[in-house]
Scaffold this motif. Structure first.
Motif, short mmCIF file in Angstrom:
data_model
loop_
_atom_site.label_atom_id
_atom_site.label_comp_id
_atom_site.label_asym_id
_atom_site.label_seq_id
_atom_site.Cartn_x
_atom_site.Cartn_y
_atom_site.Cartn_z
N ALA A 98 31.99 41.92 42.23
CA ALA A 98 31.52 41.37 43.50
C ALA A 98 30.01 41.17 43.37
N LEU A 99 29.50 40.12 43.97
CA LEU A 99 28.07 39.82 43.94
C LEU A 99 27.65 39.37 45.32
N TYR A 108 40.16 38.86 37.53
CA TYR A 108 41.11 38.29 36.59
C TYR A 108 42.35 39.18 36.61
N ASN A 109 43.50 38.58 36.90
CA ASN A 109 44.77 39.30 36.98
C ASN A 109 45.45 39.28 35.61
N LEU A 110 45.72 40.46 35.07
CA LEU A 110 46.27 40.56 33.72
C LEU A 110 47.76 40.23 33.66
N ARG A 111 48.51 40.50 34.73
CA ARG A 111 49.96 40.24 34.75
C ARG A 111 50.32 39.58 36.08
N GLN A 112 49.67 38.47 36.37
CA GLN A 112 49.86 37.78 37.64
C GLN A 112 51.33 37.41 37.85
N LEU A 166 41.74 50.86 49.26
CA LEU A 166 43.10 50.39 49.41
C LEU A 166 43.00 49.08 50.17
N GLY A 167 43.54 48.00 49.59
CA GLY A 167 43.40 46.69 50.20
C GLY A 167 44.73 45.98 50.38
N PHE A 168 44.69 44.86 51.08
CA PHE A 168 45.86 44.05 51.36
C PHE A 168 45.58 42.62 50.93
N VAL A 169 46.54 41.99 50.25
CA VAL A 169 46.40 40.63 49.74
C VAL A 169 47.15 39.67 50.66
N ILE A 170 46.49 38.58 51.04
CA ILE A 170 47.13 37.50 51.78
C ILE A 170 47.52 36.45 50.75
N PRO A 230 45.38 32.83 36.78
CA PRO A 230 45.18 34.28 36.78
C PRO A 230 43.92 34.74 37.52
N TRP A 231 43.06 33.81 37.93
CA TRP A 231 41.83 34.16 38.65
C TRP A 231 42.06 34.15 40.15
N ASP A 232 41.40 35.05 40.86
CA ASP A 232 41.40 35.01 42.32
C ASP A 232 40.00 35.22 42.83
N CYS A 233 39.78 34.89 44.08
CA CYS A 233 38.45 35.05 44.68
C CYS A 233 38.62 35.52 46.12
#
Length: 123
Positions: free
Chosen positions: A57-58, A42-46, A112-116, A1-4
């Protein structure tokens, strides 16, 4: 469920200074921030068509004033940006983010973003 990921962000905080002069003129300046940061959510409903997420973000922020300068300032600071949003159809992200870096440069943004990647694997 995590992404970076990585974030490159250009944002501006418009600050008013008419209260310092009391002469009736609208005085303001644009405090611009260019940020480079690592992100994590953290994605709640991946794996579903509608996927809410929360993260942060850091990184580093480069601050400068653009145009009229009533309070000149320039420098580099740390950036922390808590963020929440919703991913639609596995690839489109709508997100709200609060950029915290330096007094006078903090701001709120909608993106507004795009996921690869991100689509569930076929069995």
């Amino acid at each position: 469920p995590w992404d970076c990921g990585l974030m490159l962000d250009l944002s501006t905080a418009r600050r008013g200074y008419e209260h310092l002069y009391n002469d009736g003129y609208d005085r303001w300046q644009s405090n611009r921030t260019l940020a480079l940061a690592a992100t994590g959510e953290y994605n709640l409903r991946q794996g579903t068509i509608i996927n809410p997420f929360a993260g942060a973000a850091l990184g580093v922020a480069f601050n400068d004033v653009v145009g009229d300068k009533y309070f000149p300032s320039k420098g580099t600071s740390m950036l922390f940006a808590p963020r929440i949003g919703i991913e639609f159809l596995y690839h489109i992200r709508l997100m709200a983010q609060f950029n915290i870096c330096r007094k006078g440069y903090n701001n709120f943004s909608l993106t507004l973003g795009f996921v690869i990647g991100g689509r569930p694997k076929k069995q």
